[in-house]
Design an enzyme around this catalytic site. Sequence first.
Site, PDB file in Angstrom:
ATOM      1  N   ARG A 291       0.814  -1.232   0.000  1.00 18.76           N
ATOM      2  CA  ARG A 291       0.000   0.000   0.000  1.00 18.76           C
ATOM      3  C   ARG A 291       0.845   1.278   0.000  1.00 18.76           C
ATOM      4  NH1 ARG A 291      -3.171  -2.701   4.031  1.00 18.76           N
ATOM      5  NH2 ARG A 291      -4.768  -3.921   3.000  1.00 18.76           N
ATOM      6  N   LYS A 313       1.283  11.285 -10.652  1.00 16.56           N
ATOM      7  CA  LYS A 313       0.343  10.462 -11.425  1.00 16.56           C
ATOM      8  C   LYS A 313       1.094   9.201 -11.822  1.00 16.56           C
ATOM      9  CE  LYS A 313      -3.258  13.137 -13.726  1.00 16.56           C
ATOM     10  NZ  LYS A 313      -3.796  13.645 -14.992  1.00 16.56           N
ATOM     11  N   GLU A 355       5.245  18.483 -24.533  1.00 16.93           N
ATOM     12  CA  GLU A 355       4.704  18.835 -23.208  1.00 16.93           C
ATOM     13  C   GLU A 355       5.221  20.210 -22.756  1.00 16.93           C
ATOM     14  OE1 GLU A 355       2.323  17.313 -21.826  1.00 16.93           O
ATOM     15  OE2 GLU A 355       2.506  15.140 -21.844  1.00 16.93           O
ATOM     16  N   LYS A 406       4.123  22.572 -13.714  1.00 17.15           N
ATOM     17  CA  LYS A 406       3.539  21.324 -13.195  1.00 17.15           C
ATOM     18  C   LYS A 406       3.377  21.426 -11.672  1.00 17.15           C
ATOM     19  CE  LYS A 406       2.966  16.642 -13.624  1.00 17.15           C
ATOM     20  NZ  LYS A 406       2.850  15.577 -14.570  1.00 17.15           N
ATOM     21  N   GLU A 416      -6.500  16.151  -8.866  1.00 16.35           N
ATOM     22  CA  GLU A 416      -7.139  16.574 -10.115  1.00 16.35           C
ATOM     23  C   GLU A 416      -8.647  16.818  -9.978  1.00 16.35           C
ATOM     24  OE1 GLU A 416      -6.577  13.851 -13.364  1.00 16.35           O
ATOM     25  OE2 GLU A 416      -6.066  15.472 -14.715  1.00 16.35           O
ATOM     26  N   ARG A 420      -5.800  21.041 -11.762  1.00 17.56           N
ATOM     27  CA  ARG A 420      -4.784  20.170 -12.359  1.00 17.56           C
ATOM     28  C   ARG A 420      -5.174  19.708 -13.762  1.00 17.56           C
ATOM     29  NH1 ARG A 420      -1.204  15.235  -9.803  1.00 17.56           N
ATOM     30  NH2 ARG A 420      -0.129  14.819 -11.753  1.00 17.56           N
ATOM     31  N   ASN A 424      -3.770  18.800 -18.705  1.00 17.92           N
ATOM     32  CA  ASN A 424      -4.225  17.817 -19.677  1.00 17.92           C
ATOM     33  C   ASN A 424      -4.548  18.454 -21.036  1.00 17.92           C
ATOM     34  OD1 ASN A 424      -6.135  15.074 -20.125  1.00 17.92           O
ATOM     35  ND2 ASN A 424      -4.535  14.916 -18.588  1.00 17.92           N
ATOM     36  N   HIS A 427      -4.484  16.571 -24.367  1.00 15.10           N
ATOM     37  CA  HIS A 427      -4.402  15.129 -24.105  1.00 15.10           C
ATOM     38  C   HIS A 427      -5.655  14.354 -24.488  1.00 15.10           C
ATOM     39  CE1 HIS A 427      -0.779  16.259 -22.039  1.00 15.10           C
ATOM     40  NE2 HIS A 427      -0.510  15.006 -21.729  1.00 15.10           N
ATOM     41  N   HIS A 431      -4.286  11.204 -26.316  1.00 16.48           N
ATOM     42  CA  HIS A 431      -4.330   9.815 -25.843  1.00 16.48           C
ATOM     43  C   HIS A 431      -5.069   8.905 -26.833  1.00 16.48           C
ATOM     44  CE1 HIS A 431      -3.493  10.668 -21.285  1.00 16.48           C
ATOM     45  NE2 HIS A 431      -2.396  10.564 -22.002  1.00 16.48           N
ATOM     46  N   HIS A 443       4.089   9.802 -27.124  1.00 11.01           N
ATOM     47  CA  HIS A 443       3.150  10.604 -26.344  1.00 11.01           C
ATOM     48  C   HIS A 443       3.247  12.106 -26.682  1.00 11.01           C
ATOM     49  CE1 HIS A 443       0.709  11.703 -22.876  1.00 11.01           C
ATOM     50  NE2 HIS A 443       1.649  12.568 -22.521  1.00 11.01           N
TER      51      HIS A 443
HETATM   52  N1  LIG Z   1       2.733  10.684 -14.916  1.00  8.80           N
HETATM   53  C1  LIG Z   1       2.621  11.776 -15.609  1.00  8.80           C
HETATM   54  O1  LIG Z   1       2.267  12.842 -15.093  1.00  8.80           O
HETATM   55  C2  LIG Z   1       2.962  11.748 -17.057  1.00  8.80           C
HETATM   56  C3  LIG Z   1       3.163  12.959 -17.736  1.00  8.80           C
HETATM   57  C4  LIG Z   1       3.511  12.910 -19.076  1.00  8.80           C
HETATM   58  C5  LIG Z   1       3.680  11.693 -19.687  1.00  8.80           C
HETATM   59  N2  LIG Z   1       3.503  10.544 -18.997  1.00  8.80           N
HETATM   60  C6  LIG Z   1       3.728   9.247 -19.631  1.00  8.80           C
HETATM   61  O2  LIG Z   1       5.089   9.174 -20.016  1.00  8.80           O
HETATM   62  C7  LIG Z   1       5.220   8.345 -21.156  1.00  8.80           C
HETATM   63  C8  LIG Z   1       6.014   9.060 -22.206  1.00  8.80           C
HETATM   64  O3  LIG Z   1       7.305   9.306 -21.724  1.00  8.80           O
HETATM   65  P1  LIG Z   1       8.566   9.325 -22.703  1.00  8.80           P
HETATM   66  O4  LIG Z   1       8.286  10.263 -23.770  1.00  8.80           O
HETATM   67  O5  LIG Z   1       9.767   9.499 -21.887  1.00  8.80           O
HETATM   68  O6  LIG Z   1       8.482   7.909 -23.364  1.00  8.80           O
HETATM   69  P2  LIG Z   1       9.178   6.509 -22.995  1.00  8.80           P
HETATM   70  O7  LIG Z   1       9.245   6.290 -21.568  1.00  8.80           O
HETATM   71  O8  LIG Z   1       8.472   5.507 -23.825  1.00  8.80           O
HETATM   72  O9  LIG Z   1      10.652   6.726 -23.526  1.00  8.80           O
HETATM   73  C9  LIG Z   1      10.841   6.876 -24.909  1.00  8.80           C
HETATM   74  C10 LIG Z   1      12.013   6.012 -25.371  1.00  8.80           C
HETATM   75  O10 LIG Z   1      13.219   6.665 -25.028  1.00  8.80           O
HETATM   76  C11 LIG Z   1      14.070   5.773 -24.319  1.00  8.80           C
HETATM   77  N3  LIG Z   1      14.905   6.588 -23.470  1.00  8.80           N
HETATM   78  C12 LIG Z   1      14.536   7.313 -22.392  1.00  8.80           C
HETATM   79  N4  LIG Z   1      15.586   7.989 -21.912  1.00  8.80           N
HETATM   80  C13 LIG Z   1      16.637   7.702 -22.688  1.00  8.80           C
HETATM   81  C14 LIG Z   1      17.990   8.100 -22.703  1.00  8.80           C
HETATM   82  N5  LIG Z   1      18.476   8.968 -21.836  1.00  8.80           N
HETATM   83  N6  LIG Z   1      18.803   7.558 -23.626  1.00  8.80           N
HETATM   84  C15 LIG Z   1      18.318   6.693 -24.555  1.00  8.80           C
HETATM   85  N7  LIG Z   1      17.045   6.307 -24.619  1.00  8.80           N
HETATM   86  C16 LIG Z   1      16.212   6.807 -23.686  1.00  8.80           C
HETATM   87  C17 LIG Z   1      13.106   4.851 -23.629  1.00  8.80           C
HETATM   88  O11 LIG Z   1      13.709   3.663 -23.211  1.00  8.80           O
HETATM   89  C18 LIG Z   1      12.078   4.653 -24.729  1.00  8.80           C
HETATM   90  O12 LIG Z   1      12.545   3.741 -25.666  1.00  8.80           O
HETATM   91  C19 LIG Z   1       3.829   7.988 -21.573  1.00  8.80           C
HETATM   92  O13 LIG Z   1       3.503   6.729 -21.098  1.00  8.80           O
HETATM   93  C20 LIG Z   1       2.983   9.039 -20.917  1.00  8.80           C
HETATM   94  O14 LIG Z   1       1.660   8.611 -20.700  1.00  8.80           O
HETATM   95  C21 LIG Z   1       3.154  10.563 -17.696  1.00  8.80           C
HETATM   96  O1  LIG Z   2       0.011  15.640 -14.428  1.00  7.22           O
HETATM   97  C1  LIG Z   2      -1.072  15.761 -14.984  1.00  7.22           C
HETATM   98  O2  LIG Z   2      -2.120  15.934 -14.365  1.00  7.22           O
HETATM   99  C2  LIG Z   2      -1.175  15.671 -16.452  1.00  7.22           C
HETATM  100  O3  LIG Z   2      -2.256  15.620 -16.981  1.00  7.22           O
HETATM  101  C3  LIG Z   2       0.105  15.646 -17.205  1.00  7.22           C
HETATM  102  C4  LIG Z   2      -0.005  15.033 -18.583  1.00  7.22           C
HETATM  103  O4  LIG Z   2       0.950  15.708 -19.369  1.00  7.22           O
HETATM  104  C5  LIG Z   2       0.335  13.543 -18.584  1.00  7.22           C
HETATM  105  O5  LIG Z   2       0.415  13.066 -19.889  1.00  7.22           O
HETATM  106  C6  LIG Z   2      -0.525  12.636 -17.766  1.00  7.22           C
HETATM  107  O6  LIG Z   2       0.012  11.346 -17.735  1.00  7.22           O
HETATM  108  C7  LIG Z   2      -1.914  12.474 -18.328  1.00  7.22           C
HETATM  109  O7  LIG Z   2      -2.676  11.880 -17.375  1.00  7.22           O
HETATM  110  P1  LIG Z   2      -4.117  11.290 -17.627  1.00  7.22           P
HETATM  111  O8  LIG Z   2      -4.780  11.465 -16.321  1.00  7.22           O
HETATM  112  O9  LIG Z   2      -4.774  12.066 -18.717  1.00  7.22           O
HETATM  113  O10 LIG Z   2      -3.928   9.884 -17.978  1.00  7.22           O
END
Ligand SMILES: NC(=O)c1ccc[n+]([C@@H]2O[C@H](COP(=O)([O-])OP(=O)(O)OC[C@H]3O[C@@H](n4cnc5c(N)ncnc54)[C@H](O)[C@@H]3O)[C@@H](O)[C@H]2O)c1
Ligand SMILES: O=C(O)C(=O)C[C@@H](O)[C@H](O)[C@H](O)COP(=O)(O)O
Length: 539
Positions: A291, A313, A355, A406, A416, A420, A424, A427, A431, A443
């Site tokens: 948890r 998130k 982003e 952020k 959210e 927050r 999005n 998005h 998405h 993404h």
């Molecule tokens: N939690 C959140 O608030 C939030 C916000 C935005 C995006 N996201 C999520 O993040 C993901 C997108 O992230 P991303 O764009 O980093 O994609 P990703 O994690 O798929 O990475 C893209 C590619 O780059 C590679 N990579 C990463 N760093 C590297 C480095 N330094 N050197 C070489 N290769 C490298 C990875 O292994 C992968 O192949 C999505 O799943 C999206 O939904 C989450």
């Molecule tokens: O942090 C947030 O809140 C965001 O919406 C950031 C977004 O850039 C990010 O892609 C996030 O993962 C989207 O979340 P979701 O709730 O739409 O799945």
Amino acid sequence: MRRPVAVIIGMMGAGKTRVGKEVARMMNLPFADADNEIEHDAGMRIPEYFEKYGEPEFRELESDVVLDMLEDFDGIFSLGGGAPMTPSIQEGLARYVASGGKVVYLMADPEEAMERANRGGGRPMLNGDANMRWKKLYKERDPVFRRVANVHVGTRGQSPQAAARKLMEMIDQRIVHVTGSTIEPYDVRIGEGVMGQLAQVLGSKPVKVALIHTQPVQRHSDRARTLLRQAGYDAYDIIIPDAEAGKTIEVANGIWQRLGDEGFTRSDAIVGLGGGAATDLAGFVAATWMRGIRYVNCPTSLLAMVDASTGGKTGINTPQGKNLVGSFYTPAGVLADLKSLTSLPNDIFIEGLGEVVKSGFIMDPEILQILEDYADELRAFDGSTFLDSDLKDVVAELIEHTVSVKAYHVSADLKEAGLREFLNYGHTLGHAIEKLEHFRWRHGNAVAVGCVYAAELSHLLGYIDQDLVDYHRSLLGSLGLPTSWNNGTWDDVLALMHRDKKARGNKLRFVVLDRIGHPIHLEDPPADAVEEAFRRIQQ
Ligand SMILES: NC(=O)c1ccc[n+]([C@@H]2O[C@H](COP(=O)([O-])OP(=O)(O)OC[C@H]3O[C@@H](n4cnc5c(N)ncnc54)[C@H](O)[C@@H]3O)[C@@H](O)[C@H]2O)c1
Ligand SMILES: O=C(O)C(=O)C[C@@H](O)[C@H](O)[C@H](O)COP(=O)(O)O
């Protein structure tokens, strides 16, 4: 406003003056020592002042001098050993840190520092049995110093020059503080070499640390593993499938089994290292194991640095859509080490700018200006030359600005409920595109098209003029980001947009713009406008 570039605190004999002077010399900055300033104000040496007026009066004078310097000195400022114990100075330092200042705790080896402190004499706080007094003070002061400082630098066995170089690297970092009424505060540290602070951020409680990462970032995870082992943790390497293939229930389940087999307890920890997909998955495992256990993110892609690693998130995808399962679960810290970007391919760097642009449109026009000014250089990003190029500072600046956007939203509305949702922007369609492209579209690229879609919708409903829609296209295009998409049917897109987490019942909800820096919620917009905006991004 003037304020010190860094304030150095530490025990008597830690080398604050010696190292501080060296840092100031290397950075071409003035140096000031609080004790010298006090002697200057008092017109006598400190031992004499102590003798004549006693410690309470000395502390008052010290507080006046330190508080003045915190507002009127722009170099490296070193404090006397006992200064951070005074409540008014603690408050002054907290204000300084909150405004972006760096309070550095210089942590020398206690034996070395004690020996040095005793050598010179003339220290009223060590009168009597000097060693015993020093140890007693260390016991009282060390926990306070750790709390008051936001940068900790260990200097055991290092020459003053080496310690100064390390300190310089650490004060060169940018720190964004994330806080809020429902959040355990944490810092996002941005800079070259910040991964070196991994043990400091993890803390002393965890014994076992699971290092969750993907194959393409092996080089960086090797560095993290070495740091973990040097700090005495049992480090467990967990490699997950790359990109979205890692954000699945099967992968999470495999890690839960591993953590169980290895005997991970509630006081152990997780480090998520990689792009946003890896940090989303690692955070999800941390949120769910027993948890919730401590986790630290080490983002290695631009997108993960500016967005995914911060804000809590966490989640995985399901066959029905993106991020449909997850939780809001805050990391203990984020270390965005610019060294990681040296291996990042150009197209993945560019994707991350999607982003960054979004954050500019919803809140920070300065981001848009920087992107305009450096579009050509950013588009030509080359990891192999990045650290030695002028682009390094530009990228650090963009990361700091974007993380601040952020942090602002997350701090006010972690779960959210309203504000927050502005993060999005772009998005809802983004998405859907990712899903329909079976995650072959990245993404940030999907979000870029999604932003144009949201701008078109804003325009169709009379919120913004055509110029601002055009500006979306021209800025994104100048950075090498896509602005159109034509590979799916409207029915499929609409069905996926209904599964967006902003939707309520069978009503769609969007984030649109009223003007730059002013997003608004759009509830249940007319169906023809929603479809027409889609037609416009198909061209
Ligand atoms: N939690 C959140 O608030 C939030 C916000 C935005 C995006 N996201 C999520 O993040 C993901 C997108 O992230 P991303 O764009 O980093 O994609 P990703 O994690 O798929 O990475 C893209 C590619 O780059 C590679 N990579 C990463 N760093 C590297 C480095 N330094 N050197 C070489 N290769 C490298 C990875 O292994 C992968 O192949 C999505 O799943 C999206 O939904 C989450
Ligand atoms: O942090 C947030 O809140 C965001 O919406 C950031 C977004 O850039 C990010 O892609 C996030 O993962 C989207 O979340 P979701 O709730 O739409 O799945």
